[in-house]
Design a protein around this motif. Structure first.
Motif, mmCIF file in Angstrom:
data_model
loop_
_atom_site.group_PDB
_atom_site.id
_atom_site.type_symbol
_atom_site.label_atom_id
_atom_site.label_comp_id
_atom_site.label_asym_id
_atom_site.label_seq_id
_atom_site.Cartn_x
_atom_site.Cartn_y
_atom_site.Cartn_z
ATOM 1 N N TYR A 208 -10.405 7.354 21.565
ATOM 2 C CA TYR A 208 -10.009 7.854 20.250
ATOM 3 C C TYR A 208 -8.654 7.290 19.837
ATOM 4 O O TYR A 208 -8.441 6.956 18.660
ATOM 5 C CB TYR A 208 -9.955 9.381 20.255
ATOM 6 N N LEU A 209 -7.741 7.203 20.793
ATOM 7 C CA LEU A 209 -6.415 6.652 20.481
ATOM 8 C C LEU A 209 -6.506 5.173 20.117
ATOM 9 O O LEU A 209 -5.756 4.683 19.261
ATOM 10 C CB LEU A 209 -5.472 6.847 21.675
ATOM 11 N N THR A 210 -7.421 4.460 20.766
ATOM 12 C CA THR A 210 -7.634 3.046 20.411
ATOM 13 C C THR A 210 -8.136 2.923 18.975
ATOM 14 O O THR A 210 -7.673 2.067 18.208
ATOM 15 C CB THR A 210 -8.644 2.407 21.371
ATOM 16 N N LYS A 211 -9.067 3.809 18.603
ATOM 17 C CA LYS A 211 -9.553 3.803 17.218
ATOM 18 C C LYS A 211 -8.433 4.192 16.256
ATOM 19 O O LYS A 211 -8.316 3.628 15.163
ATOM 20 C CB LYS A 211 -10.725 4.774 17.086
ATOM 21 N N ARG A 212 -7.583 5.129 16.668
ATOM 22 C CA ARG A 212 -6.471 5.532 15.804
ATOM 23 C C ARG A 212 -5.510 4.367 15.585
ATOM 24 O O ARG A 212 -5.009 4.152 14.470
ATOM 25 C CB ARG A 212 -5.725 6.716 16.430
ATOM 26 N N ASP A 213 -5.250 3.595 16.639
ATOM 27 C CA ASP A 213 -4.383 2.415 16.490
ATOM 28 C C ASP A 213 -5.005 1.402 15.527
ATOM 29 O O ASP A 213 -4.301 0.794 14.708
ATOM 30 C CB ASP A 213 -4.137 1.759 17.855
ATOM 31 N N ALA A 214 -6.331 1.224 15.630
ATOM 32 C CA ALA A 214 -7.013 0.289 14.729
ATOM 33 C C ALA A 214 -6.928 0.769 13.278
ATOM 34 O O ALA A 214 -6.744 -0.027 12.355
ATOM 35 C CB ALA A 214 -8.473 0.133 15.149
ATOM 36 N N ILE A 215 -7.048 2.088 13.089
ATOM 37 C CA ILE A 215 -6.941 2.636 11.732
ATOM 38 C C ILE A 215 -5.532 2.443 11.185
ATOM 39 O O ILE A 215 -5.346 2.063 10.020
ATOM 40 C CB ILE A 215 -7.327 4.127 11.734
ATOM 41 N N GLN A 216 -4.527 2.691 12.025
ATOM 42 C CA GLN A 216 -3.138 2.505 11.604
ATOM 43 C C GLN A 216 -2.869 1.044 11.236
ATOM 44 O O GLN A 216 -2.192 0.756 10.239
ATOM 45 C CB GLN A 216 -2.190 2.936 12.732
ATOM 46 N N GLU A 217 -3.411 0.144 12.038
ATOM 47 C CA GLU A 217 -3.235 -1.285 11.745
ATOM 48 C C GLU A 217 -3.917 -1.664 10.436
ATOM 49 O O GLU A 217 -3.366 -2.409 9.618
ATOM 50 C CB GLU A 217 -3.785 -2.117 12.897
ATOM 51 N N GLY A 218 -5.137 -1.155 10.232
ATOM 52 C CA GLY A 218 -5.833 -1.427 8.971
ATOM 53 C C GLY A 218 -5.099 -0.842 7.786
ATOM 54 O O GLY A 218 -5.057 -1.432 6.706
ATOM 55 N N ARG A 219 -4.527 0.341 7.967
ATOM 56 C CA ARG A 219 -3.752 0.985 6.899
ATOM 57 C C ARG A 219 -2.535 0.140 6.540
ATOM 58 O O ARG A 219 -2.207 -0.046 5.353
ATOM 59 C CB ARG A 219 -3.330 2.370 7.389
ATOM 60 N N LEU A 220 -1.860 -0.381 7.557
ATOM 61 C CA LEU A 220 -0.683 -1.218 7.313
ATOM 62 C C LEU A 220 -1.071 -2.517 6.618
ATOM 63 O O LEU A 220 -0.403 -2.954 5.667
ATOM 64 C CB LEU A 220 0.020 -1.506 8.640
ATOM 65 N N ARG A 221 -2.175 -3.133 7.062
ATOM 66 C CA ARG A 221 -2.641 -4.370 6.419
ATOM 67 C C ARG A 221 -3.018 -4.124 4.966
ATOM 68 O O ARG A 221 -2.744 -4.954 4.093
ATOM 69 C CB ARG A 221 -3.831 -4.945 7.187
ATOM 70 N N ALA A 222 -3.652 -2.984 4.703
ATOM 71 C CA ALA A 222 -4.053 -2.660 3.324
ATOM 72 C C ALA A 222 -2.828 -2.494 2.430
ATOM 73 O O ALA A 222 -2.817 -2.948 1.282
ATOM 74 C CB ALA A 222 -4.900 -1.395 3.313
ATOM 75 N N ARG A 223 -1.800 -1.846 2.935
ATOM 76 C CA ARG A 223 -0.589 -1.671 2.133
ATOM 77 C C ARG A 223 0.108 -3.004 1.888
ATOM 78 O O ARG A 223 0.617 -3.251 0.789
ATOM 79 C CB ARG A 223 0.355 -0.701 2.846
ATOM 80 N N ARG A 224 0.120 -3.857 2.898
ATOM 81 C CA ARG A 224 0.710 -5.177 2.695
ATOM 82 C C ARG A 224 -0.078 -5.978 1.675
ATOM 83 O O ARG A 224 0.501 -6.690 0.845
ATOM 84 C CB ARG A 224 0.763 -5.925 4.029
ATOM 85 N N HIS A 225 -1.390 -5.852 1.749
ATOM 86 C CA HIS A 225 -2.235 -6.563 0.781
ATOM 87 C C HIS A 225 -1.993 -6.043 -0.627
ATOM 88 O O HIS A 225 -1.936 -6.831 -1.588
ATOM 89 C CB HIS A 225 -3.703 -6.397 1.170
ATOM 90 N N GLU A 226 -1.882 -4.718 -0.773
ATOM 91 C CA GLU A 226 -1.610 -4.148 -2.091
ATOM 92 C C GLU A 226 -0.273 -4.623 -2.639
ATOM 93 O O GLU A 226 -0.160 -4.943 -3.833
ATOM 94 C CB GLU A 226 -1.619 -2.624 -1.998
ATOM 95 N N GLU A 227 0.738 -4.685 -1.769
ATOM 96 C CA GLU A 227 2.055 -5.154 -2.214
ATOM 97 C C GLU A 227 2.001 -6.622 -2.616
ATOM 98 O O GLU A 227 2.567 -7.024 -3.639
ATOM 99 C CB GLU A 227 3.062 -4.955 -1.079
ATOM 100 N N GLN A 228 1.294 -7.419 -1.804
ATOM 101 C CA GLN A 228 1.160 -8.840 -2.132
ATOM 102 C C GLN A 228 0.381 -9.029 -3.430
ATOM 103 O O GLN A 228 0.743 -9.871 -4.260
ATOM 104 C CB GLN A 228 0.455 -9.570 -0.988
ATOM 105 N N GLN A 229 -0.679 -8.216 -3.619
ATOM 106 C CA GLN A 229 -1.464 -8.310 -4.851
ATOM 107 C C GLN A 229 -0.631 -7.912 -6.053
ATOM 108 O O GLN A 229 -0.743 -8.521 -7.127
ATOM 109 C CB GLN A 229 -2.693 -7.410 -4.733
ATOM 110 N N ARG A 230 0.207 -6.892 -5.881
ATOM 111 C CA ARG A 230 1.076 -6.473 -6.980
ATOM 112 C C ARG A 230 2.047 -7.592 -7.362
ATOM 113 O O ARG A 230 2.281 -7.862 -8.544
ATOM 114 C CB ARG A 230 1.860 -5.222 -6.573
#
Length: 321
Positions: A208-230
């Motif tokens: 579960y913690l491994t999945k949580r780390d993957a979710i956190q990483e995806g969340r960070l990538r999504a925010r970076r993508h949103e900032e770059q898109q902006r």
């Protein structure tokens, strides 16, 4: 038969754990045939055959042997002998699991089996888990995340205290890009897991913690993508404004040149009329007025023609805004 009963109990326990693998060696075809032969003379032969089918299929599922599981359920002696039990939701769910994981069967076929098992009125919690397990471990396909999220949400509503279903829901939300909701679900799964009396707490917690780390990483990538898109959107808007500004400036330059040319021509012409010739003052004034009117019309024609030529461009700019 007693060994089969003991192993099936262990198998049912481990099958509830996502990602668990049943490491006991698989029974040979001869062993299964002997067990089936012992039960063939009994009145409940179909029930025992169904029991043997779930036993061996559970081991194949635990080892993620998708194609072997599909072949076993399709034509092995024990599933064939099971008869009417082949229509049970658990049996169909195992078929769906095998189809989703197989590289040779189609997603449409697997989805149809999933619908049959999921819509069965006598569907059990274990049947739900097998269905979600197949969806989660299937090779990537279009709509996988949405399908897993939808079914996992229904499972969580029916079994809100089941940490496994919250884990499946987190996986589905993660595939759909709902990172914040996925983080909430995996945190709920971790909290429920800590309060559950399970023998493999550390194994599941690490998973579960491994999945949580993957979710956190995806969340960070999504925010970076949103900032770059902006930033890209802002740059594109700035480029468009610069293009419009340059176009407007060039048009204004043409208009200024036309007016300035007309003014120069009027000044030179009026000077010649004033200094030369024998016309009276009244005639000279009329001549100057006619010349000024002609040059003014010339300037207006230049400005109007420029506006007509560039009008379509202005309309396109307003439409894009």
């Amino acid at each position: 038969m007693r060994r089969f009963l003991r192993d099936l109990h262990m198998l049912c326990t481990t099958a509830e754990k996502p990602g668990s693998c049943y490491l006991s060696p698989l029974e040979s075809a001869e062993e299964l045939a002997n067990a089936l032969g012992e039960a063939s003379t009994r009145a409940d032969a179909e029930h025992i055959a169904y029991f043997l089918t779930l036993f061996h299929a559970g081991k194949l599922r635990g080892n993620f042997c998708f194609d072997e599981l599909h072949a076993f359920l399709a034509s092995a002696p024990s599933p064939v002998t099971a008869g009417s039990f082949r229509r049970e939701p658990a049996f169909i769910a195992l078929q769906s699991f095998a189809a989703f994981g197989s590289r040779t069967l189609t997603i449409a076929y697997a989805t149809e089996l999933l619908k049959q098992a999921w819509s069965a009125p006598n569907r059990t919690r274990n049947t739900v888990d097998v269905c979600l397990n197949g969806l989660m471990f299937a090779p990537p396909f279009d709509g996988q995340g949405e399908l897993l999220r939808t079914h996992a949400e229904e499972a969580v509503q029916a079994h809100p205290d089941n940490h496994t279903f919250h884990y499946r829901l987190a996986a589905g939300l993660h595939l759909c890009g709902g990172h914040d909701e996925a983080l909430d679900s995996i945190d709920t799964a971790l909290a429920l897991l800590a309060a559950s009396p399970t023998a493999s707490l550390n194994v599941l917690q690490n998973q579960y913690l491994t999945k949580r780390d993957a979710i956190q990483e995806g969340r960070l990538r999504a925010r970076r993508h949103e900032e770059q898109q902006r930033r890209w959107d802002q740059q594109a808007e700035a480029n468009a404004q610069l293009e419009r500004s340059l176009h407007t400036s060039s048009v204004r330059a043409v208009e200024v040149v036309a007016v300035f040319t007309a003014a120069i021509a009027f000044a030179v012409g009026s000077l010649q009329i004033t200094l030369t010739g024998k016309l009276s003052l009244t005639d000279r004034l009329w001549l100057l007025a006619a010349q000024g009117a002609g040059l003014a019309i010339f300037a207006l024609l230049i400005v109007g023609g420029t506006w007509l030529i560039t009008r379509s461009h202005h309309q396109v700019d307003r439409g894009s805004e």
